[in-house]
Scaffold this motif. Structure first.
Motif, PDB file in Angstrom:
ATOM      1  N   TRP A  27       0.825  -1.203   0.000  1.00  0.00           N
ATOM      2  CA  TRP A  27       0.000   0.000   0.000  1.00  0.00           C
ATOM      3  C   TRP A  27       0.851   1.242   0.000  1.00  0.00           C
ATOM      4  O   TRP A  27       0.439   2.295  -0.454  1.00  0.00           O
ATOM      5  CB  TRP A  27      -0.909  -0.006   1.222  1.00  0.00           C
ATOM      6  N   HIS A  30       2.354   1.755  -4.038  1.00  0.00           N
ATOM      7  CA  HIS A  30       1.641   1.786  -5.309  1.00  0.00           C
ATOM      8  C   HIS A  30       1.479   3.185  -5.879  1.00  0.00           C
ATOM      9  O   HIS A  30       1.041   3.341  -6.989  1.00  0.00           O
ATOM     10  CB  HIS A  30       0.278   1.118  -5.162  1.00  0.00           C
TER      11      HIS A  30
ATOM     12  N   ILE B 143      -3.167  -0.485   9.906  1.00  0.00           N
ATOM     13  CA  ILE B 143      -2.678   0.889   9.833  1.00  0.00           C
ATOM     14  C   ILE B 143      -3.600   1.807  10.627  1.00  0.00           C
ATOM     15  O   ILE B 143      -3.159   2.681  11.357  1.00  0.00           O
ATOM     16  CB  ILE B 143      -2.611   1.362   8.370  1.00  0.00           C
ATOM     17  N   MET B 424      -1.656  10.458   5.412  1.00  0.00           N
ATOM     18  CA  MET B 424      -0.969   9.921   4.237  1.00  0.00           C
ATOM     19  C   MET B 424      -1.123   8.416   4.154  1.00  0.00           C
ATOM     20  O   MET B 424      -1.435   7.864   3.097  1.00  0.00           O
ATOM     21  CB  MET B 424       0.503  10.280   4.341  1.00  0.00           C
ATOM     22  N   LEU B 425      -0.899   7.758   5.286  1.00  0.00           N
ATOM     23  CA  LEU B 425      -0.999   6.295   5.287  1.00  0.00           C
ATOM     24  C   LEU B 425      -2.418   5.860   4.957  1.00  0.00           C
ATOM     25  O   LEU B 425      -2.631   4.904   4.218  1.00  0.00           O
ATOM     26  CB  LEU B 425      -0.587   5.741   6.653  1.00  0.00           C
ATOM     27  N   TRP B 427      -4.555   7.505   3.216  1.00  0.00           N
ATOM     28  CA  TRP B 427      -4.756   7.796   1.797  1.00  0.00           C
ATOM     29  C   TRP B 427      -4.159   6.672   0.948  1.00  0.00           C
ATOM     30  O   TRP B 427      -4.816   6.129   0.052  1.00  0.00           O
ATOM     31  CB  TRP B 427      -4.122   9.151   1.474  1.00  0.00           C
ATOM     32  N   PHE B 428      -2.922   6.315   1.241  1.00  0.00           N
ATOM     33  CA  PHE B 428      -2.273   5.248   0.469  1.00  0.00           C
ATOM     34  C   PHE B 428      -2.996   3.928   0.666  1.00  0.00           C
ATOM     35  O   PHE B 428      -3.247   3.193  -0.288  1.00  0.00           O
ATOM     36  CB  PHE B 428      -0.806   5.074   0.888  1.00  0.00           C
ATOM     37  N   GLY B 429      -3.307   3.641   1.926  1.00  0.00           N
ATOM     38  CA  GLY B 429      -3.942   2.360   2.233  1.00  0.00           C
ATOM     39  C   GLY B 429      -5.271   2.224   1.541  1.00  0.00           C
ATOM     40  O   GLY B 429      -5.554   1.221   0.879  1.00  0.00           O
ATOM     41  N   SER B 431      -6.472   4.020  -1.006  1.00  0.00           N
ATOM     42  CA  SER B 431      -6.475   4.065  -2.465  1.00  0.00           C
ATOM     43  C   SER B 431      -5.828   2.817  -3.049  1.00  0.00           C
ATOM     44  O   SER B 431      -6.077   2.468  -4.199  1.00  0.00           O
ATOM     45  CB  SER B 431      -5.834   5.342  -2.996  1.00  0.00           C
ATOM     46  N   ALA B 432      -5.012   2.124  -2.233  1.00  0.00           N
ATOM     47  CA  ALA B 432      -4.512   0.832  -2.715  1.00  0.00           C
ATOM     48  C   ALA B 432      -5.614  -0.209  -2.646  1.00  0.00           C
ATOM     49  O   ALA B 432      -5.735  -1.073  -3.517  1.00  0.00           O
ATOM     50  CB  ALA B 432      -3.324   0.379  -1.871  1.00  0.00           C
TER      51      ALA B 432
END
Lengths: 524, 528
Positions: A27, A30, B143, B424-425, B427-429, B431-432
């Motif tokens: 995650w 990407h 997370i 941020m995490l 968001w990344f988590g 959107s992944a």
């Protein structure tokens, strides 16, 4: 054009790789380089600031205090006196009390930080009265100056390096890139010394790192400027000088007009030095005065317990008693040059990016092991190129980090930083073994054969862990009050020597393989 | 397909990965040991001393320190258990008189590390909740919970044991989700005997267990009701029995429910009452403008509302009973829904909703109580795209509302970086997790894909892409504005005047999001 294409091909491979393995950290990766660099640097900031909550060198310990007071005192001097008087002993500037003994760039940095301190807390930098000034706000502001320097110089340098390095070696997976960023940014020794003990190594190391990145991306002139700046911030950067010198020389010799190239670089170096030293160039005396401050030869060949050759061998040979300082200086110089000669020759004969990184490691290690007046903290210098090469040899690298931390343990105890030491050590173990990553301990375990060397290394490792506890809990015997320090030093020194041999052979092996396939590699 | 695959995954591996997440967090928490801690630190220290040095009959009547024991008995037993180790570390910690305001390194290290270790309970709860999920959901939830900035701020800086208590709640939810109702009910009863503030979810548990567990005919249902009742009564007997025996039960109850405290805490939690007070002030101001004379309330605007005096000029006085009724009213649609269709999949959603209601309408709510619904909502957040988008904003807003807890300059960078890192995490988590295709191959493609997904209006959960709408973006920008106002512009323009205004602004601003979230959750529950 060609380069761009290659980059993209690399990227596609990266994606495929990512999907294949069940990496727990997917995650993070990407979104691309910029976002995970941002994320990791946020984490780096968090770690740095939390470490800075702890004690610093010489906290509440008059009359001399420690490095924190030294840095604050330099701010006090630079803010209140004109530049010409910074290095001169006078009624206003008592050089025996933490006199400025770093090159002018440090002085300028102290000046800027001093202005910052004066704006928010004028009392902390007033002449004379601010000696030994310690307060909540003062500590915060000082800590903030280190954090901001780190953020402004070291972090961008890391990004620059990553760009340059993975442009050259585009075969890296995304996870590898992220891991590499993490390793360089969250280097426990650097964080502990800069944000715990209190120093500005992030500036000189950051500049050196940027210079390395510039070399990797073939911008030799820029590299020269950056490295000169690094040298002018901390003379300790000389540890890297042989590598830069030999690599650039080797490169120039292979060009069409070697002399022209060399003189171009020389001019740039001279120009940078002239700019930095400008206030002291009006007379010979002024410049010599500054120079004499930078080379503290009167301080003896070693202090405390450093894991280098002179200090370790002094258990058997009392160097300080047998020889005058004069000849010791000569010995150490000869020994250092001899030690870094092999790697220099390799680079002059066959300059290459990877060889250059190894050269940096080898020359800084030989300086650490053999040069005059080495401090425990100087292990940071070899550690920087080691982190840059971490992807080549993860296991030895982990061991090197361990012993680098270990060799600083007595210093850390003196500074009352045991808790951050433990926390950072644990954090590193976690970060070095991300779950599902290529370096996952569980997956690699059965692939390593059981040899005598690995058994010995494991035993030494366990011994060093035990020694941590012994050092903290057991009182040394009366006859040998520094027994445990000596043991720590011995253990670390033996490993550093092993590393020096290992990396030197690696560099030379590289050359044999490289001379044949250098051109083939470029077409890849 | 995905679920079958996840069933095949081996559990030691998940465990190892989870412990890695915990380990990284624990290292940061260790580094935070010397950071600022509130008076709660001394409160818990005093409880250690109290339970170790005094006989059980005096635990709830002791008045050596103003920080009297006001948690239910299990928490006192917990402190009693900890005090055993505390005495080994440093006997002065557990001395009722000598230890008052004791600030040595030993006590700081001991208490901080006890919080870090007790977080293992939360880790186990999360492990039980996530062990059967697919990998992406699992990691996203780790997370959100294991690296929750709000928990770090409240537990490891401000100082409390919420991680441990929330761990019990998570465990209880995980048992309910598995269909093991007795165990779930038992754990909830235990939790209530640790901290009674968790009782807000009581009605949800009651209705759910009644309908889900006590079914299958009248006789069987009654039998099961009796069984569940016995379990709960046994737990409460174990907790309160000894005090009953010593004739202390009255004292325990009066300590646990100090209604002498005001409607709002010193710093106003971002809930409904903030708007109520603002409305009252506004009306009073308007009426005065029109020349109608109204008596000015005794409690001042800036001094907070601690105490018993009625602070309202126009609107009716609020009593504990009226807040209770409001909470129940807010809960009732959800309860009806549970009554109609008690299925284990939505338990986490209902429980979070209950705590949201409690937070929004409760009496004397602390801003810290937002943890009670933000943490369990993480279970829901990984389930669908809409939930993730809702959680993203809510989590940021509630974390931001905790900022005033750490008011010293030293901790400022920490709370800001924690919040940024968390956003941020997340968001990344997210959107992944929620992306149409597998990770984007070339960054140039991104824009076109984004357009495509927004036109095909993502309604189907898994399929859509995680984007924050313009409303959300504006809200986040608003947080930045509110923070710059409080930190820079307010001191610059107004100096020391109205020192309470920036805090009030934070309360109002975060309150907007909490109210929105409440409405959103209610709508979502009714639509299910």
């Amino acid at each position: 054009m060609d380069r761009n294409n290659r980059g993209k091909v690399g990227k596609d491979n990266v994606e495929l790789d990512n999907n294949k393995n069940g990496d727990v950290c997917w995650w993070l990766l990407h979104k691309g380089l910029a976002s995970f660099f941002l994320c990791i640097s946020m984490f780096g900031l968090l770690v740095r600031w939390t470490v800075s909550l702890h004690s610093y060198s010489g906290a509440g310990n008059p009359p001399k205090f420690g490095d924190y007071e030294a840095q604050r005192h330099w701010m006090e001097i630079t803010v209140n006196l004109p530049a010409q008087d910074w290095y001169i002993n006078s009624t206003k500037n008592d050089l025996s009390y933490w006199g400025l003994d770093y090159p002018p760039l440090t002085a300028y940095q102290s000046y800027i930080h001093g202005l910052f301190l004066r704006f928010f807390d004028p009392e902390s930098v007033t002449l004379f009265t601010s000696r030994g000034y310690e307060s909540y706000t003062g500590k915060l502001l000082m800590r903030f100056t280190v954090l901001s320097s780190d953020l402004l110089i070291f972090f961008p340098s890391v990004l620059y390096f990553i760009h340059a390095y993975y442009d050259v070696h585009s075969r890296g997976r995304k996870a590898d890139v992220a891991w590499h960023i993490l390793l360089i940014l969250i280097n426990p020794c650097l964080v502990l010394i800069d944000h715990g003990h209190f120093q500005y190594n992030c500036i000189s190391l950051g500049l050196a790192l940027a210079a390395v990145a510039a070399i990797l991306s073939q911008r030799d002139l820029l590299a020269c400027v950056l490295f000169c700046l690094s040298l002018n911030h901390k003379q300790m950067s000389t540890y890297f000088a042989p590598a830069f010198f030999s690599h650039l020389l080797g490169k120039c010799l292979r060009r069409k007009h070697p002399l022209l190239e060399i003189s171009k670089l020389g001019l740039v170096v001279l120009g940078t030095f002239a700019m930095v030293w400008w206030p002291y160039l009006h007379s010979r005396d002024a410049a010599l005065q500054v120079l004499s401050r930078l080379a503290p030869f009167e301080r003896g060949i070693y202090e405390d317990y450093v894991a280098n050759f002179w200090c370790t061998s002094s258990v058997l040979i009392k160097w300080k008693r047998l020889f005058p300082t004069q000849s010791l200086r000569l010995f150490s110089m000869v020994a250092t040059i001899l030690a870094c000669l092999p790697s220099m020759i390799q680079q002059i004969l066959a300059p290459s990016s990877k060889g250059f990184l190894y050269g940096l490691l080898n020359s800084s290690l030989s300086f650490y092991l053999f040069s005059f007046q080495v401090h425990e903290k100087s292990i940071l210098l070899p550690l920087l190129p080691a982190t840059l090469l971490a992807m080549e040899w993860p296991r030895p690298f982990k061991l090197l980090t361990h012993y680098a931390l270990f060799s600083m343990f007595p210093l850390v105890c003196r500074d009352n930083l045991i808790l951050p030491y433990i926390a950072l050590y644990a954090l590193c173990i976690f970060l070095y073994h991300p779950p599902g990553g290529r370096w996952d301990g569980a997956k690699r375990h059965h692939s390593t054969p059981l040899t005598l060397v690995s058994v010995l290394l494991t035993l030494a490792y366990l011994g060093s862990l035990v020694l941590h506890i012994v050092y903290l809990t057991v009182r040394p015997p009366e006859r040998y009050p520094f027994l445990f320090e000596a043991l720590i030093m011995l253990l670390s020194f033996s490993h550093f020597v092993l590393f020096a041999f290992h990396t030197n052979t690696k560099q030379w092996m590289l050359s044999g393989h490289l001379i044949g396939s250098d051109k083939g590699k470029k077409q890849h | 397909m995905a679920s079958r695959q996840s069933m095949l995954q081996n559990h030691p591996e998940i465990c190892r990965h989870l412990l890695w997440f915990f380990g990284v967090a624990a290292c940061v928490k260790l580094l935070l040991i010397p950071s600022y801690h509130s008076t709660d630190f001394e409160v818990h220290r005093h409880w250690l001393a109290l339970t170790r040095s005094l006989p059980l009959s005096q635990w709830y009547s002791d008045e050596t320190s103003p920080w009297t024991l006001d948690y239910p008995p299990f928490f006192a037993y917990f402190e009693y258990f900890l005090s055993f180790f505390a005495r080994l570390v440093d006997p002065q910690i557990v001395d009722v008189h000598q230890g008052l305001n004791y600030e040595a390194d030993t006590v700081v290290y001991f208490q901080r590390i006890s919080v870090i270790v007790s977080d293992l309970c939360l880790v186990y709860g999360i492990y039980r909740l996530t062990r059967k999920l697919e990998a992406k959901k699992r990691v996203a939830m780790w997370i959100l919970v294991i690296w929750s900035p709000a928990l770090v701020i409240v537990d490891h800086m401000h100082f409390q044991y919420n991680g441990f208590l929330l761990g019990l709640l998570m465990l209880s939810i995980s048992y309910l989700q598995d269909g093991r109702d007795v165990m779930g009910g038992f754990l909830f009863a235990v939790l209530l005997c640790f901290k009674h503030l968790f009782a807000v979810a009581g009605p949800v548990y009651f209705v759910y267990l009644l309908r889900h567990y006590c079914r299958g005919g009248l006789l069987k249902g009654l039998g099961r009701l009796a069984a569940m009742g016995t379990v709960v009564v046994a737990v409460f007997a174990a907790a309160f029995g000894p005090f009953f025996y010593h004739g202390q039960i009255q004292q325990v109850i009066s300590r646990m429910f100090p209604f002498g405290r005001g409607l709002c805490h010193a710093y106003w939690a971002p809930n409904f009452w903030v708007f109520y007070i603002i409305l009252d002030k506004g009306l009073a101001f308007l009426l005065k403008k029109f020349g109608i004379d109204i008596p000015t309330p005794a409690a001042s605007f800036t001094g907070g509302l601690v105490g018993d005096s009625s602070p309202f000029a126009v609107l009716p006085q609020v009593t504990p009973l009226s807040t209770l009724i409001m909470v129940l009213l807010a809960l009732s649609p959800c309860l009806v829904k549970i009554w109609k269709n008690p299925h284990p999949g939505s338990v986490a959603r209902w429980i979070s909703y209950a705590y949201t209601c409690g937070f929004l309408f409760g009496w004397h709510v602390h801003e810290k109580a937002s943890l009670h619904f933000v943490i369990p909502l993480a279970i829901v957040a990984v389930q669908s795209l809409e939930d993730a988008q809702h959680y993203f904003l809510l989590s940021i807003a509630t974390c931001y509302s905790l900022f005033p807890l750490l008011y010293e300059a030293q901790e400022y960078p920490i709370k800001v970086v924690l919040l940024l890192l968390h956003s941020m995490l997340m968001w990344f988590g997210f959107s992944a997790k929620f992306s149409k295709v597998k990770p984007p191959t070339i960054s140039d493609n991104k824009k076109t894909r984004k357009k495509g997904s927004s036109s095909s209006s993502s309604r189907s959960g898994e399929e859509g892409e995680f984007v924050i709408g313009w409303g959300g973006k504006c809200y986040i920008i608003g947080i930045v504005i509110v923070e710059t106002w409080g930190q820079l512009l307010h001191p610059y323009f107004l100096g020391d005047k109205l020192p309470f205004a920036p805090l009030l602004l934070i309360s109002i601003y975060c309150g907007v999001e909490v109210v929105y979230s409440w409405v959103w959750q209610l709508k979502r529950i009714m639509a299910d």
